[in-house]
Design a protein around this motif. Sequence first.
Motif, PDB file in Angstrom:
ATOM      1  N   LYS A 157       9.170   9.288  -1.931  1.00 28.37           N
ATOM      2  CA  LYS A 157       9.742   7.977  -1.580  1.00 28.37           C
ATOM      3  C   LYS A 157      10.432   7.385  -2.797  1.00 28.37           C
ATOM      4  O   LYS A 157      11.518   6.809  -2.691  1.00 28.37           O
ATOM      5  N   THR A 167       8.435   5.148   7.112  1.00 31.97           N
ATOM      6  CA  THR A 167       8.826   6.252   7.998  1.00 31.97           C
ATOM      7  C   THR A 167       9.559   7.374   7.259  1.00 31.97           C
ATOM      8  O   THR A 167      10.081   8.285   7.890  1.00 31.97           O
ATOM      9  N   THR A 174       0.851  -1.171   0.000  1.00 36.40           N
ATOM     10  CA  THR A 174       0.000   0.000   0.000  1.00 36.40           C
ATOM     11  C   THR A 174       0.900   1.239   0.000  1.00 36.40           C
ATOM     12  O   THR A 174       2.103   1.155   0.277  1.00 36.40           O
ATOM     13  N   GLU A 175       0.305   2.387  -0.269  1.00 36.73           N
ATOM     14  CA  GLU A 175       1.075   3.634  -0.252  1.00 36.73           C
ATOM     15  C   GLU A 175       1.732   3.830   1.122  1.00 36.73           C
ATOM     16  O   GLU A 175       2.913   4.166   1.212  1.00 36.73           O
ATOM     17  N   ALA A 176       0.983   3.575   2.171  1.00 39.60           N
ATOM     18  CA  ALA A 176       1.533   3.723   3.534  1.00 39.60           C
ATOM     19  C   ALA A 176       2.673   2.747   3.779  1.00 39.60           C
ATOM     20  O   ALA A 176       3.679   3.105   4.414  1.00 39.60           O
ATOM     21  N   ASP A 177       2.542   1.511   3.280  1.00 39.73           N
ATOM     22  CA  ASP A 177       3.619   0.523   3.434  1.00 39.73           C
ATOM     23  C   ASP A 177       4.888   0.991   2.746  1.00 39.73           C
ATOM     24  O   ASP A 177       5.991   0.859   3.282  1.00 39.73           O
ATOM     25  N   THR A 217       5.597  12.074   0.323  1.00 43.53           N
ATOM     26  CA  THR A 217       4.626  11.579  -0.657  1.00 43.53           C
ATOM     27  C   THR A 217       5.191  10.321  -1.301  1.00 43.53           C
ATOM     28  O   THR A 217       6.382  10.002  -1.155  1.00 43.53           O
ATOM     29  N   PRO A 249       5.165  14.580   6.330  1.00 41.05           N
ATOM     30  CA  PRO A 249       5.139  13.231   5.759  1.00 41.05           C
ATOM     31  C   PRO A 249       5.558  13.266   4.286  1.00 41.05           C
ATOM     32  O   PRO A 249       5.227  14.202   3.558  1.00 41.05           O
ATOM     33  N   THR A 281      10.345  10.707   5.600  1.00 43.53           N
ATOM     34  CA  THR A 281       9.789  12.046   5.761  1.00 43.53           C
ATOM     35  C   THR A 281      10.369  12.964   4.691  1.00 43.53           C
ATOM     36  O   THR A 281      11.297  12.592   3.974  1.00 43.53           O
ATOM     37  N   ILE A 338       5.790   4.121   1.738  1.00 43.35           N
ATOM     38  CA  ILE A 338       6.367   5.340   2.314  1.00 43.35           C
ATOM     39  C   ILE A 338       7.005   5.046   3.664  1.00 43.35           C
ATOM     40  O   ILE A 338       8.088   5.554   3.971  1.00 43.35           O
TER      41      ILE A 338
END
Length: 104
Positions: free
Chosen positions: A93, A28, A21-24, A89, A87, A30, A26
């Motif tokens: 990343k 940590t 997923t996008e969260a996975d 994007t 955060p 920053t 990205i």
Amino acid sequence: MRGCALQALLMSRGRAVAAGTEADIIGTTTACEVDTPDWAAAFAALDDVGLPVTLNGRRVRLADTAPEKITQALQTVGITADVRQVPATLEEKMTVIDRVNAPA
């Protein structure tokens, strides 16, 4: 589909370099956002010292770069700016991944 997160696959130089997923993807990672009236001069100054600078509208952003390093680079050329960590994007990343995988 409710509750189903969109999966992504990132490729660099013909190789899969990240998936999930996008969260996975990205994780940590920053970025820093530079707030200054002269965004063009800030962009040029940071680019001149080889930092991974991008634009988001008129916001100068740098992925995976310490705020102190950015502030120091700007102060060296007389630019005053507010630098804050935000955060990253997915695109930022990818910039980080691409730098790591760049040929020597």
